[in-house]
Design a protein around this motif. Structure first.
Motif: not given
Length: 247
Positions: A44-71
């Motif tokens: 679910i995370t791979i096929v939906h959450i991550l693609p939608e996060l990166f596709e629908t929001h422009k600030d992709q770098f910060h999204i990636g940082l928060f994903i790493l932070g959560g990990f």
């Protein structure tokens, strides 16, 4: 909101009550459920959450940082939980004082994790499609049940009072519903912008990645071929993909 809260509460409660009723629950008894849940949540995370996060929001770098932070935040939580959130039931007894402290830290860490899960379930539209709520809720419930089972197996060895055990189970079961309520209140109260909710979603997505990948790794610590594990993993992934196609 009400339905999500009830489902989250009941799933944690049932998992915990089962552990208290079956006093000799073995880690192997929940491994298959964990592998299925981990595969479903990962997919679910791979096929939906991550693609939608990166596709629908422009600030992709910060999204990636928060994903790493959560990990890595989940890695820190595991220092206190010893992996209970993905089904570990190890119990270490080193005296009463250590036992009480480990029980408190375990509860605090798991409640933080459960609370964060609840906040993102309050706003599935953050990742573009509100229909994702069903599959996301399913993924959370599938890993919450064995987590509650493992939690109460550990706590039942640390706290002999049944009243204490039930009280702690109720606290844990309420954590995610409280997160749902708080998550619903953040937007109207102006405490969290839409961008803030996106970053929170990315943070919890990092949590999910850590939990699900850890389940895969630790279910075969010797890296031996396990056809049963593979079939269960494929089943979980397949159901996740189909659920995304049908919703």
């Amino acid at each position: 909101m009400i339905v999500n809260s009830i489902v989250l509460f009941v799933s944690a409660l049932l998992g915990g009550l089962y552990a208290l009723k079956v006093t000799k629950t073995k880690e192997s008894q929940v491994k298959s459920v964990l592998v299925f849940a981990g595969s479903f949540l990962f997919s679910i995370t791979i096929v939906h959450i991550l693609p939608e996060l990166f596709e629908t929001h422009k600030d992709q770098f910060h999204i990636g940082l928060f994903i790493l932070g959560g990990f890595f935040f989940q890695q820190v939580l595991e220092y206190f939980t010893s992996g209970v959130e993905h089904g570990h039931m190890h119990v270490h007894q080193h005296g009463r004082q250590h036992s009480v402290w480990s029980g408190v830290s375990l509860m605090a860490a798991l409640c933080i994790h459960a609370f964060l899960e609840g906040t993102i379930l309050a706003h599935p539209e953050v990742i573009h499609a509100s229909h994702s709520q069903g599959s996301l809720l399913t993924g959370v419930v599938l890993h919450k049940i064995p987590a509650a089972l493992a939690l109460m197996t550990v706590l039942s060895c640390q706290y002999k009072s049944r009243r204490t055990q039930l009280s702690l189970l109720l606290v844990f079961a309420c954590a995610s519903p409280i997160g749902v309520v708080v998550g619903h209140g953040l937007g109207p109260m102006g405490l969290f912008s839409e961008e803030g909710m996106v970053m929170l979603f990315a943070f919890v997505a990092g949590n999910f990645l850590h939990i699900s990948t850890t389940i895969f790794i630790e279910s075969s610590p010797e890296h031996h071929w396990n056809s049963r594990k593979l079939l269960i993993s494929l089943l979980g992934a397949g159901i996740a993909v189909v659920s995304e196609m049908l919703y």
